[in-house]
Motif scaffolding. Structure first.
Motif, short mmCIF file in Angstrom:
data_model
loop_
_atom_site.label_atom_id
_atom_site.label_comp_id
_atom_site.label_asym_id
_atom_site.label_seq_id
_atom_site.Cartn_x
_atom_site.Cartn_y
_atom_site.Cartn_z
N PHE A 6 33.76 27.22 11.80
CA PHE A 6 32.93 28.37 12.14
C PHE A 6 32.03 28.72 10.97
O PHE A 6 32.51 28.92 9.86
N ASP A 7 30.74 28.78 11.20
CA ASP A 7 29.79 29.20 10.18
C ASP A 7 29.51 30.69 10.36
O ASP A 7 29.47 31.20 11.47
N SER A 8 29.30 31.36 9.25
CA SER A 8 29.01 32.79 9.27
C SER A 8 27.80 33.07 8.41
O SER A 8 27.66 32.50 7.32
N GLU A 9 26.92 33.92 8.88
CA GLU A 9 25.76 34.30 8.07
C GLU A 9 26.17 35.12 6.86
O GLU A 9 25.49 35.13 5.86
N ALA A 10 27.27 35.82 6.96
CA ALA A 10 27.69 36.73 5.91
C ALA A 10 28.75 36.16 4.97
O ALA A 10 29.18 36.83 4.05
N GLY A 11 29.19 34.93 5.18
CA GLY A 11 30.25 34.40 4.34
C GLY A 11 30.35 32.90 4.41
O GLY A 11 29.52 32.22 5.01
N PRO A 12 31.44 32.36 3.82
CA PRO A 12 31.62 30.90 3.79
C PRO A 12 32.03 30.35 5.15
O PRO A 12 32.44 31.09 6.05
N THR A 13 31.93 29.05 5.28
CA THR A 13 32.38 28.36 6.48
C THR A 13 33.90 28.41 6.55
O THR A 13 34.59 28.23 5.54
N VAL A 14 34.44 28.66 7.73
CA VAL A 14 35.88 28.66 7.96
C VAL A 14 36.20 27.38 8.72
O VAL A 14 35.68 27.16 9.81
N ASP A 15 37.03 26.53 8.11
CA ASP A 15 37.41 25.26 8.72
C ASP A 15 38.87 25.29 9.14
O ASP A 15 39.73 25.82 8.44
N PHE A 16 39.13 24.73 10.31
CA PHE A 16 40.47 24.49 10.80
C PHE A 16 40.56 22.98 11.02
O PHE A 16 40.34 22.49 12.14
N PRO A 17 40.84 22.20 9.95
CA PRO A 17 40.78 20.75 10.06
C PRO A 17 41.82 20.13 10.98
O PRO A 17 41.64 19.02 11.45
N ASP A 18 42.90 20.86 11.23
CA ASP A 18 43.93 20.32 12.12
C ASP A 18 44.73 21.48 12.70
O ASP A 18 45.09 22.42 11.98
N PHE A 19 44.97 21.44 14.00
CA PHE A 19 45.85 22.43 14.61
C PHE A 19 46.45 21.88 15.88
O PHE A 19 45.91 20.96 16.50
N ALA A 20 47.60 22.45 16.22
CA ALA A 20 48.28 22.11 17.48
C ALA A 20 49.06 23.34 17.91
O ALA A 20 49.84 23.89 17.14
N LEU A 21 48.81 23.80 19.12
CA LEU A 21 49.47 24.99 19.63
C LEU A 21 50.01 24.74 21.03
O LEU A 21 49.36 24.06 21.83
N VAL A 22 51.17 25.30 21.31
CA VAL A 22 51.73 25.31 22.65
C VAL A 22 51.96 26.78 22.97
O VAL A 22 52.72 27.46 22.28
N ILE A 23 51.29 27.29 23.99
CA ILE A 23 51.41 28.69 24.39
C ILE A 23 52.11 28.74 25.74
O ILE A 23 51.67 28.10 26.69
N THR A 24 53.20 29.51 25.80
CA THR A 24 53.96 29.68 27.03
C THR A 24 53.81 31.14 27.46
O THR A 24 54.57 32.00 27.03
N PRO A 25 52.79 31.44 28.29
CA PRO A 25 52.48 32.83 28.62
C PRO A 25 53.62 33.62 29.25
O PRO A 25 53.87 34.74 28.88
N PHE A 26 54.31 33.05 30.22
CA PHE A 26 55.34 33.80 30.93
C PHE A 26 56.60 34.00 30.08
O PHE A 26 57.37 34.90 30.34
N ALA A 27 56.77 33.18 29.07
CA ALA A 27 57.91 33.33 28.17
C ALA A 27 57.51 34.10 26.92
O ALA A 27 58.35 34.36 26.06
N ASN A 28 56.21 34.45 26.79
CA ASN A 28 55.71 35.19 25.62
C ASN A 28 56.05 34.45 24.34
O ASN A 28 56.62 35.02 23.41
N PHE A 29 55.70 33.16 24.29
CA PHE A 29 56.07 32.34 23.14
C PHE A 29 54.91 31.45 22.71
O PHE A 29 54.19 30.92 23.55
N VAL A 30 54.74 31.32 21.39
CA VAL A 30 53.72 30.45 20.81
C VAL A 30 54.41 29.56 19.79
O VAL A 30 55.24 30.02 19.01
#
Length: 69
Positions: A6-30
């Motif tokens: 993510f680039d921002s006009e007001a600050g430095p670039t924010v990088d997320f070079p690697d991620f993995a998420l499993v979201i279970t909505p009905f169990a309220n778990f991440v």
């Protein structure tokens, strides 16, 4: 799994070079992780079980670690 940046006009670039998420909505778990890089700052946020039936976020960097319940 993936990556993002993510680039921002007001600050430095924010990088997320690697991620993995499993979201279970009905169990309220991440579960998963995201690597974060902003300028010379880097950390990994882990989304994990809190041992009480819910989840927490644990953030780990080179010289720090904290948990957000």
């Amino acid at each position: 799994m993936g990556s993002a940046s993510f680039d921002s006009e007001a600050g430095p670039t924010v990088d997320f070079p690697d991620f993995a998420l499993v979201i279970t909505p009905f169990a309220n778990f991440v579960e998963g992780y995201v690597d974060i890089e902003v300028a010379d700052f880097s950390a990994t946020a882990f989304f994990e079980a809190d041992g009480l039936g819910g989840w927490q976020t644990r953030v780990v960097g080179d010289d720090f670690e904290f948990v957000v319940p």
